[in-house]
Scaffold this motif. Structure first.
Motif, short mmCIF file in Angstrom:
data_model
loop_
_atom_site.label_atom_id
_atom_site.label_comp_id
_atom_site.label_asym_id
_atom_site.label_seq_id
_atom_site.Cartn_x
_atom_site.Cartn_y
_atom_site.Cartn_z
N GLN A 49 -28.14 -3.53 -2.06
CA GLN A 49 -29.33 -4.04 -2.71
C GLN A 49 -29.02 -4.57 -4.12
O GLN A 49 -28.02 -4.21 -4.73
N PRO A 50 -29.89 -5.45 -4.65
CA PRO A 50 -29.66 -6.05 -5.96
C PRO A 50 -29.40 -5.01 -7.05
O PRO A 50 -30.10 -3.98 -7.14
N GLY A 51 -28.38 -5.28 -7.84
CA GLY A 51 -28.07 -4.43 -8.98
C GLY A 51 -27.45 -3.10 -8.65
O GLY A 51 -27.20 -2.29 -9.55
N ARG A 52 -27.18 -2.84 -7.39
CA ARG A 52 -26.63 -1.55 -6.99
C ARG A 52 -25.19 -1.72 -6.50
O ARG A 52 -24.71 -2.85 -6.33
N GLY A 53 -24.52 -0.60 -6.23
CA GLY A 53 -23.15 -0.71 -5.75
C GLY A 53 -22.41 0.60 -5.78
O GLY A 53 -22.98 1.69 -5.97
N PHE A 54 -21.10 0.50 -5.59
CA PHE A 54 -20.20 1.64 -5.54
C PHE A 54 -19.58 1.83 -6.92
O PHE A 54 -18.86 0.96 -7.41
N GLY A 55 -19.86 2.97 -7.55
CA GLY A 55 -19.27 3.25 -8.85
C GLY A 55 -17.78 3.49 -8.75
O GLY A 55 -17.19 3.45 -7.67
N SER A 56 -17.14 3.73 -9.88
CA SER A 56 -15.69 3.90 -9.90
C SER A 56 -15.24 5.02 -8.97
O SER A 56 -15.76 6.14 -9.02
N HIS A 57 -14.29 4.71 -8.11
CA HIS A 57 -13.74 5.67 -7.16
C HIS A 57 -12.32 5.26 -6.83
O HIS A 57 -11.92 4.12 -7.03
N GLY A 58 -11.53 6.21 -6.33
CA GLY A 58 -10.12 5.97 -6.12
C GLY A 58 -9.72 5.78 -4.67
O GLY A 58 -10.39 6.25 -3.75
N HIS A 59 -8.60 5.06 -4.48
CA HIS A 59 -7.96 4.90 -3.17
C HIS A 59 -6.46 5.02 -3.37
O HIS A 59 -5.94 4.75 -4.46
N ARG A 60 -5.76 5.35 -2.27
CA ARG A 60 -4.32 5.27 -2.29
C ARG A 60 -3.82 4.98 -0.88
O ARG A 60 -4.48 5.30 0.12
N ASP A 61 -2.66 4.33 -0.81
CA ASP A 61 -1.98 4.03 0.45
C ASP A 61 -2.92 3.42 1.49
O ASP A 61 -3.06 3.93 2.62
N MET A 62 -3.58 2.33 1.11
CA MET A 62 -4.45 1.59 2.03
C MET A 62 -4.52 0.13 1.59
O MET A 62 -4.55 -0.16 0.39
N GLU A 120 -3.94 0.41 7.42
CA GLU A 120 -2.92 1.33 6.93
C GLU A 120 -1.63 0.57 6.64
O GLU A 120 -1.19 -0.24 7.47
N PRO A 121 -0.99 0.79 5.50
CA PRO A 121 0.24 0.07 5.17
C PRO A 121 1.44 0.62 5.94
O PRO A 121 1.43 1.78 6.38
N SER A 122 2.46 -0.20 6.06
CA SER A 122 3.69 0.25 6.73
C SER A 122 4.57 1.07 5.79
O SER A 122 5.46 1.79 6.24
N VAL A 123 4.33 0.94 4.48
CA VAL A 123 5.10 1.68 3.47
C VAL A 123 4.12 2.42 2.56
O VAL A 123 3.16 1.84 2.07
N SER A 156 -2.23 -17.37 3.04
CA SER A 156 -3.01 -16.15 3.26
C SER A 156 -2.69 -15.11 2.19
O SER A 156 -1.66 -15.18 1.52
N VAL A 157 -3.60 -14.13 2.04
CA VAL A 157 -3.29 -13.00 1.17
C VAL A 157 -2.25 -12.14 1.87
O VAL A 157 -2.16 -12.10 3.10
N ARG A 158 -1.46 -11.44 1.09
CA ARG A 158 -0.32 -10.69 1.64
C ARG A 158 -0.63 -9.21 1.72
O ARG A 158 -1.02 -8.60 0.72
N ILE A 159 -0.47 -8.64 2.91
CA ILE A 159 -0.70 -7.21 3.12
C ILE A 159 0.60 -6.53 3.51
O ILE A 159 1.51 -7.16 4.06
N GLN A 160 0.68 -5.24 3.25
CA GLN A 160 1.89 -4.48 3.54
C GLN A 160 1.78 -3.82 4.93
O GLN A 160 1.74 -2.60 5.06
N GLN A 161 1.72 -4.68 5.92
CA GLN A 161 1.67 -4.23 7.32
C GLN A 161 1.98 -5.43 8.20
O GLN A 161 1.63 -6.58 7.86
#
Length: 232
Positions: A49-62, A120-123, A156-161
């Motif tokens: 919805q307008p003005g809303r979203g996902f606040g700061s959060h972390g990811h790894r190995d994806m 999921e990445p290969s490395v 294309s964009v480059r992915i690690q898989q």
């Protein structure tokens, strides 16, 4: 083997500010029959919805790919990137050893509609990185447009898989095919419209898992936008 995934069977989360459909298991939606498909781990169709979203959060190995269908998605991350991606843009974030980011609807008037894809990445443990590219509609009409790959070929964009992601836009009566190499699999997701994929009628939000087949063939398209994942 062709296995159908119907849109009315998807996981669904409604949070007021977020309406999300999960093609594969995600968050509170866990289905042992749909935990992933090869390295493809998540396809979420999100409306924020307008003005809303996902606040700061972390990811790894994806490997995280965002593909906007309507509106604008504002992105910011701990790597120093900040931008608004819009229809036609593809954003790739390799989380690697760890990255923190946020995603918000860039508008205070209209919802943003986008697909978020995790592979999921290969490395594991690689340095995090970010990439963003634009793919005009004309390059997708009646043909496969490569938007993500392991080597960044064809712009294309480059992915690690060892995976390739294609998009196409087909009008009424169009048909299109792509060979599948021995030992590989394909996943076809219908973004919009209708089409017959390997003799199976699919509508918006439907998908087809393809194993032990020589090709993916699309016929009887009707204003259809589709994603094709070529996967190990």
């Amino acid at each position: 083997m062709n296995a159908v995934r119907r849109s009315n069977e998807l996981g669904h989360a409604e949070h007021g500010w977020l309406d999300s459909f999960h093609s594969l298991s995600f968050a509170d939606y866990q289905d042992p029959a749909h935990m992933g498909f090869g390295p493809l781990r998540v396809i979420n169709e999100d409306r924020v919805q307008p003005g809303r979203g996902f606040g700061s959060h972390g990811h790894r190995d994806m490997e995280i790919i965002s593909y906007v269908l309507e509106g604008g998605l504002a992105h910011g991350d701990s790597l120093g990137n900040g931008s608004v991606i819009r229809p036609g843009d593809v954003q790739r974030m390799s989380a690697g050893t760890g990255v923190v980011h946020s995603e918000y609807n860039a508008s205070d008037k209209a919802a943003v509609h986008f697909l978020q894809i995790w592979i999921e990445p290969s490395v594991r443990g690689a340095a995090p990185s970010y990439e963003e590219k634009r793919f005009e509609d004309a390059t997708k009409r009646g043909q496969w447009r490569l938007i993500a790959s392991s080597d960044g070929r064809d712009g294309s964009v480059r992915i690690q898989q060892d995976a390739s992601l294609f998009v196409t836009r087909l009008e009424k009566g169009d048909s299109l095919a792509r060979d599948i190499a021995p030992g590989r699999r394909a996943y076809v997701h219908v973004i919009r419209g209708e089409a017959r994929v390997n003799s199976t009628a699919l509508g918006a939000g439907d998908a087809l898992k393809v194993l032990d087949e020589r090709e993916v063939r699309i016929d009887e398209a009707h204003a259809a936008d589709l994603l094709l994942f070529d996967l190990p």
